[in-house]
Design a protein around this motif. Structure first.
Motif, mmCIF file in Angstrom:
data_model
loop_
_atom_site.group_PDB
_atom_site.id
_atom_site.type_symbol
_atom_site.label_atom_id
_atom_site.label_comp_id
_atom_site.label_asym_id
_atom_site.label_seq_id
_atom_site.Cartn_x
_atom_site.Cartn_y
_atom_site.Cartn_z
ATOM 1 N N CYS A 28 55.315 75.119 30.097
ATOM 2 C CA CYS A 28 55.898 74.603 31.349
ATOM 3 C C CYS A 28 57.549 75.379 31.339
ATOM 4 C CB CYS A 28 56.046 73.459 31.502
ATOM 5 S SG CYS A 28 56.739 72.417 30.295
ATOM 6 N N LYS A 29 58.022 75.455 29.919
ATOM 7 C CA LYS A 29 59.637 76.180 30.406
ATOM 8 C C LYS A 29 59.691 77.775 30.575
ATOM 9 C CE LYS A 29 60.814 72.430 27.548
ATOM 10 N NZ LYS A 29 59.489 71.439 27.746
ATOM 11 N N THR A 30 58.757 77.879 30.346
ATOM 12 C CA THR A 30 57.924 79.796 30.781
ATOM 13 C C THR A 30 59.292 80.576 32.142
ATOM 14 O OG1 THR A 30 56.166 79.794 30.870
ATOM 15 C CG2 THR A 30 56.336 80.703 29.100
ATOM 16 N N VAL A 31 58.844 78.832 33.086
ATOM 17 C CA VAL A 31 59.453 79.366 34.487
ATOM 18 C C VAL A 31 60.704 79.468 34.611
ATOM 19 C CG1 VAL A 31 59.157 76.943 35.372
ATOM 20 C CG2 VAL A 31 58.344 78.082 36.918
ATOM 21 N N ALA A 32 60.823 78.569 33.940
ATOM 22 C CA ALA A 32 62.573 78.129 34.020
ATOM 23 C C ALA A 32 63.775 80.030 33.448
ATOM 24 C CB ALA A 32 63.300 77.013 32.899
ATOM 25 N N TRP A 67 62.374 58.503 38.232
ATOM 26 C CA TRP A 67 61.131 58.987 37.088
ATOM 27 C C TRP A 67 61.739 58.882 36.133
ATOM 28 C CZ3 TRP A 67 56.448 57.467 38.433
ATOM 29 C CH2 TRP A 67 56.458 57.604 40.441
ATOM 30 N N SER A 68 63.070 59.912 36.082
ATOM 31 C CA SER A 68 63.932 59.799 35.007
ATOM 32 C C SER A 68 64.566 58.845 34.272
ATOM 33 C CB SER A 68 65.145 61.033 35.262
ATOM 34 O OG SER A 68 64.614 62.049 35.729
ATOM 35 N N ILE A 113 69.534 73.522 33.105
ATOM 36 C CA ILE A 113 69.219 72.078 33.049
ATOM 37 C C ILE A 113 68.060 72.223 31.664
ATOM 38 C CG2 ILE A 113 69.058 69.825 33.321
ATOM 39 C CD1 ILE A 113 70.954 69.881 35.397
ATOM 40 N N MET A 114 67.258 72.735 32.765
ATOM 41 C CA MET A 114 65.856 72.702 31.382
ATOM 42 C C MET A 114 66.039 73.205 30.270
ATOM 43 S SD MET A 114 62.620 72.013 30.991
ATOM 44 C CE MET A 114 61.800 71.855 33.118
ATOM 45 N N MET A 115 66.850 74.621 29.700
ATOM 46 C CA MET A 115 66.632 75.120 28.802
ATOM 47 C C MET A 115 68.056 74.690 28.124
ATOM 48 S SD MET A 115 64.238 76.889 28.858
ATOM 49 C CE MET A 115 64.099 77.000 27.084
ATOM 50 N N ALA A 116 68.820 74.754 28.665
ATOM 51 C CA ALA A 116 69.881 73.864 28.153
ATOM 52 C C ALA A 116 69.942 72.370 27.390
ATOM 53 C CB ALA A 116 71.173 72.966 29.762
ATOM 54 N N LYS A 117 69.183 72.136 27.483
ATOM 55 C CA LYS A 117 68.546 70.728 26.318
ATOM 56 C C LYS A 117 67.915 71.394 25.316
ATOM 57 C CE LYS A 117 64.015 69.870 28.328
ATOM 58 N NZ LYS A 117 63.282 70.645 27.768
ATOM 59 N N ALA A 118 67.085 72.800 24.492
ATOM 60 C CA ALA A 118 66.738 73.698 24.390
ATOM 61 C C ALA A 118 66.689 73.279 22.822
ATOM 62 C CB ALA A 118 66.424 74.984 24.755
ATOM 63 N N PRO A 119 68.623 73.534 22.355
ATOM 64 C CA PRO A 119 69.617 73.284 20.759
ATOM 65 C C PRO A 119 68.893 71.649 20.246
ATOM 66 C CG PRO A 119 71.038 73.947 22.680
ATOM 67 C CD PRO A 119 69.936 74.019 23.348
ATOM 68 N N SER A 125 65.362 68.275 35.244
ATOM 69 C CA SER A 125 65.031 69.874 35.633
ATOM 70 C C SER A 125 63.472 69.525 36.583
ATOM 71 C CB SER A 125 65.495 70.160 35.224
ATOM 72 O OG SER A 125 64.897 70.307 33.865
ATOM 73 N N GLY A 126 62.731 69.285 35.365
ATOM 74 C CA GLY A 126 61.105 69.166 35.929
ATOM 75 C C GLY A 126 60.571 69.039 37.084
ATOM 76 N N ILE A 127 61.612 68.000 38.023
ATOM 77 C CA ILE A 127 60.562 66.955 38.770
ATOM 78 C C ILE A 127 61.374 67.526 39.768
ATOM 79 C CG2 ILE A 127 60.378 64.640 40.502
ATOM 80 C CD1 ILE A 127 59.319 63.422 37.523
ATOM 81 N N GLY A 128 62.810 68.363 39.558
ATOM 82 C CA GLY A 128 63.656 68.697 40.525
ATOM 83 C C GLY A 128 63.115 70.272 40.506
ATOM 84 N N ALA A 129 63.213 70.446 39.743
ATOM 85 C CA ALA A 129 62.730 72.185 40.025
ATOM 86 C C ALA A 129 61.419 71.977 40.689
ATOM 87 C CB ALA A 129 62.031 73.109 38.596
ATOM 88 N N ALA A 130 60.125 70.984 40.573
ATOM 89 C CA ALA A 130 59.206 71.544 41.675
ATOM 90 C C ALA A 130 59.756 70.939 43.003
ATOM 91 C CB ALA A 130 58.034 70.397 40.855
ATOM 92 N N MET A 131 60.542 69.642 43.268
ATOM 93 C CA MET A 131 60.526 69.324 44.803
ATOM 94 C C MET A 131 61.243 70.975 45.173
ATOM 95 S SD MET A 131 58.536 67.216 44.912
ATOM 96 C CE MET A 131 59.345 66.626 46.641
ATOM 97 N N THR A 132 61.850 70.813 44.617
ATOM 98 C CA THR A 132 62.955 72.452 45.027
ATOM 99 C C THR A 132 61.955 73.952 45.360
ATOM 100 O OG1 THR A 132 65.281 72.365 44.085
ATOM 101 C CG2 THR A 132 64.601 73.931 45.139
ATOM 102 N N ASN A 133 60.994 73.651 44.914
ATOM 103 C CA ASN A 133 60.325 74.835 45.273
ATOM 104 C C ASN A 133 59.733 74.790 46.592
ATOM 105 O OD1 ASN A 133 60.478 77.187 43.706
ATOM 106 N ND2 ASN A 133 59.697 75.885 42.078
ATOM 107 N N ALA A 134 59.576 73.400 46.491
ATOM 108 C CA ALA A 134 58.638 72.379 48.046
ATOM 109 C C ALA A 134 59.693 73.335 49.400
ATOM 110 C CB ALA A 134 58.528 71.671 47.722
ATOM 111 N N CYS A 135 60.464 72.563 48.733
ATOM 112 C CA CYS A 135 61.612 72.521 49.558
ATOM 113 C C CYS A 135 61.601 74.233 49.505
ATOM 114 C CB CYS A 135 63.356 72.555 49.547
ATOM 115 S SG CYS A 135 63.606 70.716 49.276
#
Length: 378
Positions: free
Chosen positions: A323-327, A182-183, A102-108, A136-146
């Protein structure tokens, strides 16, 4: 007289002093009053960047988008269609791949804005871009924690620390619920708002408006979406590394008592143990999270509480890119280093020349190394 009336309609009485003069094209040139209303006042006095800057960023985002969509798309496809990979722990990896996708699907949106040299998608495109980035940013951060919690639990408690399917689904649901306020609050202007930033080709939450509400929102979202997951990740992965090195030290001590060189003599000497591979992945994940999101977090704090003159359009585009590179990298760290995933890729795409030992060829070895099996399948 007609030209003056036209300029007034474009900029409004408030923005008229900021229109182009002496042939210098301004960042906000060509925007109508509706678009100008969502642009923070901070950006109004900056000149437009050179066309080459837009072109370079568009090309960079094209590369990022291709790498992220292919990498994460492959992870989603393989994990979702391979029964042996649909474990409870791997559901978290699948969720992370979805967020990164999702993070990069918005790149267009960004690429189109860059191609058009400005705020081409307007306020609506900005809101769509920002809400996708927030989820995608907050979700990815919390998923990393999980994921950090799951791996810590599995490695430190190999007998009873495995994550159940129900618990994994509950954690995933909690991550999406956690990211929702937050979104949506900035989207509906309940608290905070989404605004363009930098070259006005990307959008994020407002950290530049000098009001108490904005400062409070920035402080809260920084704490909840950065400090909390950062703390969890560091705590759990430091525990993993500590456990791994304690285990390796115990093996070396036992080998000395038995007067042998290594207790791993029945394994390929050139192959790394599963624990060491997991430890390296843990350290890599910590570094990626810090390196990719810390610049953006610091930039938002400077915008809300520090000297805003430090934040020029060009400077703010650097953290946005970081912050896009991590995706792009996440699927390689989490999935490409996953033994069973590599085996499945090797089976489906032999032309990739992936060389991962087959579990079926070393069943006897795996049965004698139960302590490492949870780590390898985490």
């Amino acid at each position: 007289m007609e030209n003056e009336t036209q300029n007034y309609n474009v900029y409004g009485a408030y923005f008229a002093p900021l229109r182009s003069s002496d042939g210098v094209k301004m960042l906000v040139d060509g925007l109508d009053s509706a678009d100008l209303a969502v642009v923070p006042e901070h950006w109004l006095s900056y000149p437009a960047p050179p066309a080459s800057a837009h072109t370079a960023l568009a090309l960079l985002y094209c590369f990022f988008t291709a790498a992220a969509l292919i990498g994460n798309g492959l992870v989603i496809f393989v994990f979702a269609t391979t029964k042996s990979l649909r474990t409870s722990s791997n559901l978290l990896i699948l969720n992370l791949a979805i967020f990164d996708f999702i993070m990069m699907a918005k790149a267009p949106f960004f690429i189109y804005n860059s191609a058009m040299r400005g705020f081409a998608t307007g306020a609506l495109g900005c809101q769509i871009f920002a809400v996708m980035g927030s989820y995608s940013g907050i979700g990815a951060a919390m998923t990393n924690a999980c994921i950090a919690y799951d791996r810590h639990s599995t490695i430190t408690r190999p007998l009873d620390g495995r994550l159940s399917r129900g618990k994994a689904l509950l954690m995933i649901a909690c991550v999406w619920i956690y990211a929702t306020p937050w979104s949506l609050m900035p989207l509906f202007n309940v608290w905070g708002r989404f605004v363009p930033e930098g070259y006005l080709t990307s959008c994020t939450f407002d950290y530049l408006t000098n009001t108490f509400d904005t400062k409070l929102f920035v402080g809260c979202i920084f704490t909840c979406s950065y400090l909390f997951p950062m703390g969890f990740i560091i705590y759990f992965y430091s525990g993993i590394v500590k456990q791994v090195f304690a285990h390796e030290a115990a093996l070396r001590e036992q080998a000395k008592k038995m007067n042998v060189e290594s207790l791993r003599s029945n394994q390929n000497a050139s192959a790394e143990s599963a624990e060491i591979r997991i430890a390296k992945a843990a350290l890599t994940v910590c570094f990626l999270f810090v390196a990719s999101w810390t610049p953006y977090g610091v930039m938002s704090l400077i915008g809300a509480f520090g000297d805003q003159q430090l934040l020029t359009p060009g400077v703010t585009m650097i953290p946005a890119v970081a912050c896009k590179t991590v995706a792009c990298i996440d699927p390689w760290v989490y999935a490409i280093s996953h033994p069973k995933y590599r085996q499945e890729l090797q089976r489906r795409m032999p032309w990739l020349q992936i060389r991962e030992p087959d579990d079926n060829a070393s069943t006897g070895t795996n049965n004698t190394t139960n302590s490492t099996a949870p780590a390898a399948t985490a």
